[in-house]
Design a protein around this motif. Structure first.
Motif, mmCIF file in Angstrom:
data_model
loop_
_atom_site.group_PDB
_atom_site.id
_atom_site.type_symbol
_atom_site.label_atom_id
_atom_site.label_comp_id
_atom_site.label_asym_id
_atom_site.label_seq_id
_atom_site.Cartn_x
_atom_site.Cartn_y
_atom_site.Cartn_z
ATOM 1 N N ARG A 132 41.678 38.068 51.242
ATOM 2 C CA ARG A 132 43.013 38.452 50.779
ATOM 3 C C ARG A 132 43.673 37.165 50.296
ATOM 4 N N PHE A 133 44.285 37.210 49.118
ATOM 5 C CA PHE A 133 44.744 35.956 48.531
ATOM 6 C C PHE A 133 45.985 36.177 47.685
ATOM 7 N N SER A 134 46.618 35.070 47.349
ATOM 8 C CA SER A 134 47.795 35.073 46.489
ATOM 9 C C SER A 134 47.516 34.202 45.279
ATOM 10 N N ILE A 135 47.890 34.725 44.105
ATOM 11 C CA ILE A 135 47.771 33.947 42.878
ATOM 12 C C ILE A 135 48.918 34.349 41.947
ATOM 13 N N VAL A 160 43.338 29.762 44.189
ATOM 14 C CA VAL A 160 44.192 30.737 44.868
ATOM 15 C C VAL A 160 44.565 30.205 46.247
ATOM 16 N N ARG A 161 45.541 30.845 46.856
ATOM 17 C CA ARG A 161 45.889 30.568 48.249
ATOM 18 C C ARG A 161 45.335 31.690 49.115
ATOM 19 N N LEU A 162 44.427 31.341 50.022
ATOM 20 C CA LEU A 162 43.908 32.345 50.936
ATOM 21 C C LEU A 162 44.981 32.722 51.950
ATOM 22 N N LEU A 163 45.114 34.019 52.193
ATOM 23 C CA LEU A 163 46.064 34.570 53.146
ATOM 24 C C LEU A 163 45.303 35.109 54.355
ATOM 25 N N PRO A 164 45.991 35.480 55.429
ATOM 26 C CA PRO A 164 45.281 36.191 56.495
ATOM 27 C C PRO A 164 44.525 37.365 55.883
ATOM 28 N N GLY A 177 51.961 34.484 42.468
ATOM 29 C CA GLY A 177 52.935 35.338 43.128
ATOM 30 C C GLY A 177 52.459 36.739 43.446
ATOM 31 N N ASN A 178 51.216 37.051 43.101
ATOM 32 C CA ASN A 178 50.661 38.382 43.373
ATOM 33 C C ASN A 178 49.632 38.306 44.491
ATOM 34 N N VAL A 179 49.590 39.355 45.325
ATOM 35 C CA VAL A 179 48.642 39.421 46.434
ATOM 36 C C VAL A 179 47.564 40.440 46.102
ATOM 37 N N ALA A 180 46.309 40.069 46.344
ATOM 38 C CA ALA A 180 45.194 40.963 46.039
ATOM 39 C C ALA A 180 44.058 40.706 47.019
ATOM 40 N N PHE A 181 43.088 41.611 47.008
ATOM 41 C CA PHE A 181 41.834 41.426 47.731
ATOM 42 C C PHE A 181 40.740 41.117 46.713
ATOM 43 N N GLY A 182 39.760 40.343 47.159
ATOM 44 C CA GLY A 182 38.648 40.041 46.283
ATOM 45 C C GLY A 182 37.366 39.836 47.071
ATOM 46 N N ALA A 183 36.249 40.095 46.418
ATOM 47 C CA ALA A 183 34.936 39.848 47.008
ATOM 48 C C ALA A 183 34.536 38.409 46.717
ATOM 49 N N VAL A 184 34.187 37.675 47.765
ATOM 50 C CA VAL A 184 33.824 36.266 47.622
ATOM 51 C C VAL A 184 32.373 36.171 47.168
ATOM 52 N N GLU A 185 32.149 35.470 46.071
ATOM 53 C CA GLU A 185 30.806 35.303 45.534
ATOM 54 C C GLU A 185 30.427 33.833 45.549
ATOM 55 N N GLY A 186 29.165 33.558 45.885
ATOM 56 C CA GLY A 186 28.685 32.189 45.986
ATOM 57 C C GLY A 186 28.343 31.856 47.415
ATOM 58 N N SER A 187 27.620 30.791 47.608
ATOM 59 C CA SER A 187 27.159 30.397 48.935
ATOM 60 C C SER A 187 28.108 29.405 49.576
ATOM 61 N N THR A 188 28.357 29.607 50.872
ATOM 62 C CA THR A 188 29.166 28.664 51.646
ATOM 63 C C THR A 188 28.296 27.702 52.449
ATOM 64 N N ALA A 189 26.969 27.766 52.265
ATOM 65 C CA ALA A 189 26.070 26.900 53.005
ATOM 66 C C ALA A 189 26.262 25.446 52.591
ATOM 67 N N PRO A 190 26.141 24.500 53.542
ATOM 68 C CA PRO A 190 26.275 23.084 53.186
ATOM 69 C C PRO A 190 25.290 22.693 52.089
ATOM 70 N N GLY A 191 25.778 22.011 51.072
ATOM 71 C CA GLY A 191 24.930 21.557 49.990
ATOM 72 C C GLY A 191 24.665 22.581 48.915
#
Length: 268
Positions: A5-8, A54-58, A10-24
């Motif tokens: 859930r994020f803000s961009i 974007v700003r990540l929200l709770p 001034g608008n709040v929306a949900f989005g699917a996170v794409e990409g790897s968060t693994a180190p490296g």
């Protein structure tokens, strides 16, 4: 799927996170904006924005946060509490609430309450409810779960001891950081939970050490109350809880989800 859930602009929306968060891992994370809300059937719009723009929200704004105390035996022991009866059977879970006003998101500050001198971190796996439910049978528990996120059950330990109940000690503003997103495809049975303060490891445990499982907790809670979409269950913390001071950076990392980071500030 990871749902943020994020803000961009001034608008709040949900989005699917794409990409790897693994180190490296190469490449940056992006958000594919969701049409609608994740608590009903939805589609991905195909409109993508970089996560760093974007700003990540709770990840949710819960109607209520239902928290469980003393669900890890070593944590109960470190605070001098017994959780088994004389025959070695687990006592009923301790259940308490954190108000919706205690919820903050990743990167948001934890404001050290003026009425405490002993603030503690408590790293926890959080369950996000996906549909209204009551009296959930064990075989239907998975049907009511949207996914899982990281939580920090921040606690004014001196107030908890002094007042003999936990409403102010665990319910003050910013006492419930959640995030960074919801992971919907996850088996919660044996995940590593880690908490660091200023990079130093404080807590390290596994969800397999919980006295009562996620299934046990949802069955127990919904015997008494209706859970609504977006409600959150905090499942307890492993051993190693300890103090936080103004200026500290505390991070909760859970295997398969990610890292929730917050900084402690003086309450203005």
């Amino acid at each position: 799927m990871r749902i943020a859930r994020f803000s961009i602009d001034g608008n709040v929306a949900f989005g699917a996170v794409e990409g790897s968060t693994a180190p490296g891992a190469e490449g940056e994370l992006v958000l594919d904006i969701i049409k609608g809300i994740p608590f009903a059937d939805f589609e991905l719009s195909g409109t993508k924005v970089p996560l760093n723009k974007v700003r990540l929200l709770p990840p949710v704004l819960p109607n209520k946060v239902v928290a469980i105390g003393r669900n890890y035996a070593e944590h109960a022991a470190e605070l001098g509490n017994a959780i088994f009866d004389s025959e070695g059977r687990p006592e009923a879970p301790i259940t308490f609430f954190k108000p919706s006003t205690s919820v903050v998101g990743p990167g948001d500050p934890i404001a050290y309450p003026s009425f405490s001198e002993d603030l503690h971190h408590e790293a926890e796996l959080a369950v996000v409810i996906g549909r209204m439910c009551r009296e959930v049978p064990r075989e239907r528990v998975k049907d009511v779960i949207l996914g899982y996120t990281c939580a920090n059950d921040v606690t004014a330990r001196d107030v908890q001891r002094r007042e003999k109940q936990w409403a102010r000690a665990k319910g003050f503003d910013s006492a419930c950081p959640l995030g960074p997103w919801i992971e919907t495809d996850l088996d919660p049975g044996d995940l590593t939970i880690r908490c660091t303060v200023n990079g130093e490891q404080r807590q390290l445990g596994r969800t397999s050490q919980m006295v009562r499982s996620v299934e046990d907790l949802i069955v127990h809670i919904t015997e008494a109350m209706t859970l609504l979409p977006g409600d959150v269950i905090l499942t307890g913390t492993p051993a190693g809880v300890g103090p936080l001071n103004v200026g500290d950076e505390v991070a909760v990392t859970i295997e398969g989800i990610g890292t929730l980071t917050n900084k402690v500030i003086k309450r203005g």
